[in-house]
Design a protein around this motif. Structure first.
Motif, PDB file in Angstrom:
ATOM      1  N   GLU A  89      15.222 -74.262  36.908  1.00  0.00           N
ATOM      2  CA  GLU A  89      14.321 -74.986  37.091  1.00  0.00           C
ATOM      3  C   GLU A  89      13.552 -74.095  35.742  1.00  0.00           C
ATOM      4  OE1 GLU A  89      12.853 -74.780  41.683  1.00  0.00           O
ATOM      5  OE2 GLU A  89      12.352 -73.392  40.670  1.00  0.00           O
ATOM      6  N   ASP A 112       6.362 -79.109  29.687  1.00  0.00           N
ATOM      7  CA  ASP A 112       5.808 -78.627  31.429  1.00  0.00           C
ATOM      8  C   ASP A 112       5.922 -77.458  31.883  1.00  0.00           C
ATOM      9  OD1 ASP A 112       8.149 -80.725  32.036  1.00  0.00           O
ATOM     10  OD2 ASP A 112       9.562 -79.451  31.735  1.00  0.00           O
ATOM     11  N   TYR A 135       5.362 -76.577  35.725  1.00  0.00           N
ATOM     12  CA  TYR A 135       5.379 -78.061  36.307  1.00  0.00           C
ATOM     13  C   TYR A 135       6.830 -77.915  36.330  1.00  0.00           C
ATOM     14  CZ  TYR A 135       0.837 -79.715  35.643  1.00  0.00           C
ATOM     15  OH  TYR A 135      -0.618 -79.630  35.699  1.00  0.00           O
ATOM     16  N   GLU A 152       9.559 -80.463  37.646  1.00  0.00           N
ATOM     17  CA  GLU A 152       9.767 -81.815  37.286  1.00  0.00           C
ATOM     18  C   GLU A 152      11.124 -82.212  38.722  1.00  0.00           C
ATOM     19  OE1 GLU A 152       8.277 -84.270  37.493  1.00  0.00           O
ATOM     20  OE2 GLU A 152       6.512 -83.702  35.984  1.00  0.00           O
ATOM     21  N   ARG A 153      12.431 -81.423  38.282  1.00  0.00           N
ATOM     22  CA  ARG A 153      13.737 -81.253  38.451  1.00  0.00           C
ATOM     23  C   ARG A 153      14.391 -80.274  39.304  1.00  0.00           C
ATOM     24  NH1 ARG A 153      16.189 -82.733  32.822  1.00  0.00           N
ATOM     25  NH2 ARG A 153      15.082 -81.497  31.417  1.00  0.00           N
ATOM     26  N   LYS A 163      14.388 -81.430  46.964  1.00  0.00           N
ATOM     27  CA  LYS A 163      13.168 -82.626  46.434  1.00  0.00           C
ATOM     28  C   LYS A 163      11.414 -81.824  46.475  1.00  0.00           C
ATOM     29  CE  LYS A 163      13.603 -84.299  51.070  1.00  0.00           C
ATOM     30  NZ  LYS A 163      13.703 -85.683  51.741  1.00  0.00           N
ATOM     31  N   ARG A 166       9.743 -79.910  43.331  1.00  0.00           N
ATOM     32  CA  ARG A 166       8.931 -80.383  42.003  1.00  0.00           C
ATOM     33  C   ARG A 166       7.699 -79.741  43.313  1.00  0.00           C
ATOM     34  NH1 ARG A 166       5.427 -84.732  42.184  1.00  0.00           N
ATOM     35  NH2 ARG A 166       4.380 -85.142  40.280  1.00  0.00           N
ATOM     36  N   ARG A 167       6.861 -79.126  41.943  1.00  0.00           N
ATOM     37  CA  ARG A 167       6.103 -78.445  41.799  1.00  0.00           C
ATOM     38  C   ARG A 167       5.293 -77.843  40.746  1.00  0.00           C
ATOM     39  NH1 ARG A 167      10.147 -75.484  42.693  1.00  0.00           N
ATOM     40  NH2 ARG A 167       9.723 -72.631  42.365  1.00  0.00           N
ATOM     41  N   TRP A 179       0.289 -83.456  42.633  1.00  0.00           N
ATOM     42  CA  TRP A 179       1.211 -82.554  42.786  1.00  0.00           C
ATOM     43  C   TRP A 179       0.602 -80.969  44.374  1.00  0.00           C
ATOM     44  CZ3 TRP A 179       5.369 -80.639  39.455  1.00  0.00           C
ATOM     45  CH2 TRP A 179       5.572 -81.478  38.642  1.00  0.00           C
TER      46      TRP A 179
END
Length: 562
Positions: free
Chosen positions: A389, A397, A408, A410-411, A415, A418-419, A527
């Motif tokens: 991450e 980000d 942030y 995103e990937r 799943k 994401r946070r 979020w």
């Protein structure tokens, strides 16, 4: 003593490395060329070595695909599969007869011809069923019907002979039905109850066979677009087990709980690195397992079996249940006992170890010449982020949200990864925000927060940083189980416990472990928490025994010298 680098399957051509491996003898006849070759796009041997395991997996996948093309393995048919195959065959046979055998407007000669055909067929089927053996032309035709349905049966197994017997009874009943209609008697009902049951299934809905290969193909088509490359790689051994253990042409509706338990038992016997060991890699799957047992090779760990094999297979079979391809998940609830508690598998860093590590270069001299090596361990310690991450962060980000600096994501690995995570106050004091802002002002076209970061050959981020830290830990002789980048995440979990946040909704969110029950469908559109709520929680996460003030002094000294 300098450790020698294993160059197996690596070849240097004109300064560039490539992976070159000869095909096994049984597949070379249909492969493209005598060898499998992949260019690695690097001139660095160490980078080539890092990529090699992923090419090993790709090679094994290609060998399995080619072997499947050469010869589909004949297999046994269980009773439930025979019943279903017979129902499908019966429905198709009835449909064929309805089209191919006229029922009205017959001339006298045509009527006599069909009457004679059905009388002969009834007599032949009665005789064959009585002696338990069919004429070669009948059995060959039924065998071809099975293969047309995607099944290559073991001709010596009782399941095959049961199917032939049922099909013979079906042909007998249809001959009698047609003969009665030619006599003007249209009320004939199948007397044979198993034939009547199979034929009656068509009154509800046409049965369709969905094979294991169909399941793999459809599941991948639906899920693969959302997978990381590492997830794609993780599924490769799962597909091999399902194809070879159950049979690629096996109807998934016929897979029972007993099959699930047999599959579970088989998985527990799989040797470690079954696709890589020289003695095993060219053998069929079951033969490789038997040979591994004979050689006394180590087997897969309980964690690998539970989390990888059973975890991924449960998801695949669960999808099939939801699609109504099968009635129940055959491996639901099956897990191997793990004698090692989860909290003992990897140690966190102690505060003393963290201080010792950060008292060495690059932190001791404040040199951020290689930014990811400097910042990744600090970010992991202070946020619990995974190394992948961190390495995948882009310049934008990390940004302010309502006056609070947030990261942030995103990937990530899952799943739920994401946070958004508040930048820990300690990270801000160490100069992380200044680095982010300076990175944005750089004129290069690289969008990454850490310039030059790219995913590896199989889509994994941060692997070089992980290997670098492992070597640093070894050099410092820090004691502990599997100490590395992920250990910082464990340290962060301990800090969450001290802050009474561990396994709370906010604590789970910060670490990207939110469960399916805890995350509503609306979470995909936002979020989850306000930046203020998360920042207040992050501020309570502390390492009271840890003093990193020397990092600030080292950075200041570098700045003054500059």
């Amino acid at each position: 003593m300098t450790r020698q680098i294993n160059r197996r399957y690596l070849q240097n051509i004109g300064g560039w490395y490539r992976y070159r491996r000869r095909w096994p003898g049984d597949v070379v006849k249909i492969a493209q060329g005598d060898v499998f070759i992949r260019c690695l796009s690097t001139t660095d041997l160490q980078a080539a070595v890092v990529q090699r395991p992923y090419l090993d997996i790709e090679f094994d996948r290609e060998v399995a695909r080619l072997r499947a093309r050469i010869d589909q393995q004949a297999r046994a048919l269980c009773d439930s599969e025979v019943d279903r195959l017979f129902a499908v065959w019966m429905q198709r046979e009835i449909a064929t007869w309805q089209v191919g055998v006229p029922a009205q407007n017959l001339s006298d000669d045509e009527h006599a011809h069909w009457q004679e055909c059905f009388n002969i067929m009834e007599a032949e089927m009665t005789h064959s069923l009585g002696r338990g053996r069919f004429k070669p032309n009948i059995e060959s035709r039924l065998h071809s019907d099975l293969e047309a349905m995607g099944v290559k049966p073991d001709l010596g197994h009782p399941g095959y002979h049961r199917f032939i017997g049922l099909a013979g009874r079906g042909l007998l009943e249809m001959a009698r039905m047609r003969a009665s209609r030619l006599r003007g008697e249209f009320g004939y009902q199948f007397v044979d109850q198993e034939v009547a049951k199979a034929a009656g299934a068509n009154d509800v809905a046409p049965l369709a066979i969905h094979t294991v290969s169909d399941l793999i193909e459809r599941y991948e088509a639906e899920k693969k677009p959302g997978w990381s490359q590492s997830t794609v790689v993780a599924y490769e051994p799962i597909w091999r087990v399902l194809r070879e253990a159950l049979g690629a042409s096996r109807d998934v509706a016929s897979i029972t709980r007993d099959d699930g338990r047999a599959l579970f038992d088989l998985i527990q016997r799989i040797p470690l690195h079954v696709s890589k060991k020289k003695a095993l890699r060219d053998l069929p799957f079951r033969a490789a397992i038997e040979e591994g047992g004979r050689l006394g090779l180590a087997k897969l760990s309980a964690k690998t079996i539970n989390d990888s094999y059973l975890g991924l297979m449960t998801a695949v079979f669960g999808w099939a249940v939801r699609e109504q391809w099968m009635a129940a998940n055959p491996i639901a609830g099956l897990r191997m006992h793990d004698p090692i508690p989860a909290d003992k598998k990897r140690d966190p860093f102690t505060s003393a170890q963290v201080e010792k590590l950060f008292s060495t270069a690059p932190w001791s001299d404040g040199d951020i010449g290689d930014p990811i090596k400097y910042w990744a361990p600090l970010v992991a310690l202070m946020t619990g982020m995974r190394v992948g991450e961190i390495a995948a962060l882009r310049k934008w980000d990390v940004r302010e949200q309502d006056g609070t600096w947030m990261i942030y994501i995103e990937r990530g690995k899952t799943k739920n990864a994401r946070r958004m995570i508040p930048v820990h106050p300690a990270l801000q004091r160490l100069g992380f925000i200044e680095y982010v802002e300076a990175r944005r002002l750089m004129a290069d076209r690289d969008d990454m927060l850490f310039a030059g970061e790219r995913p590896g050959a199989k889509g994994q981020w941060g692997r070089n940083t992980s290997f670098w830290l492992q070597e640093r830990v070894k050099a410092l002789r820090l004691a502990g189980k599997k100490l590395g980048m992920h250990s910082f995440r464990h340290s962060f979990e301990d800090a969450l416990r001290q802050a009474d946040l561990h396994e709370t909704p906010v604590g789970q969110y910060l670490t990207g472990r939110v469960g399916e029950r805890d995350r509503s469908s609306s979470a995909a559109y936002g979020w989850g928490y306000s930046s203020r709520k998360l920042a207040d929680a992050m501020a309570t996460v502390q390492y009271p025994a840890l003093d990193l003030s020397h990092l600030i002094e080292a950075r200041r000294a570098v700045s003054l010298r500059g």
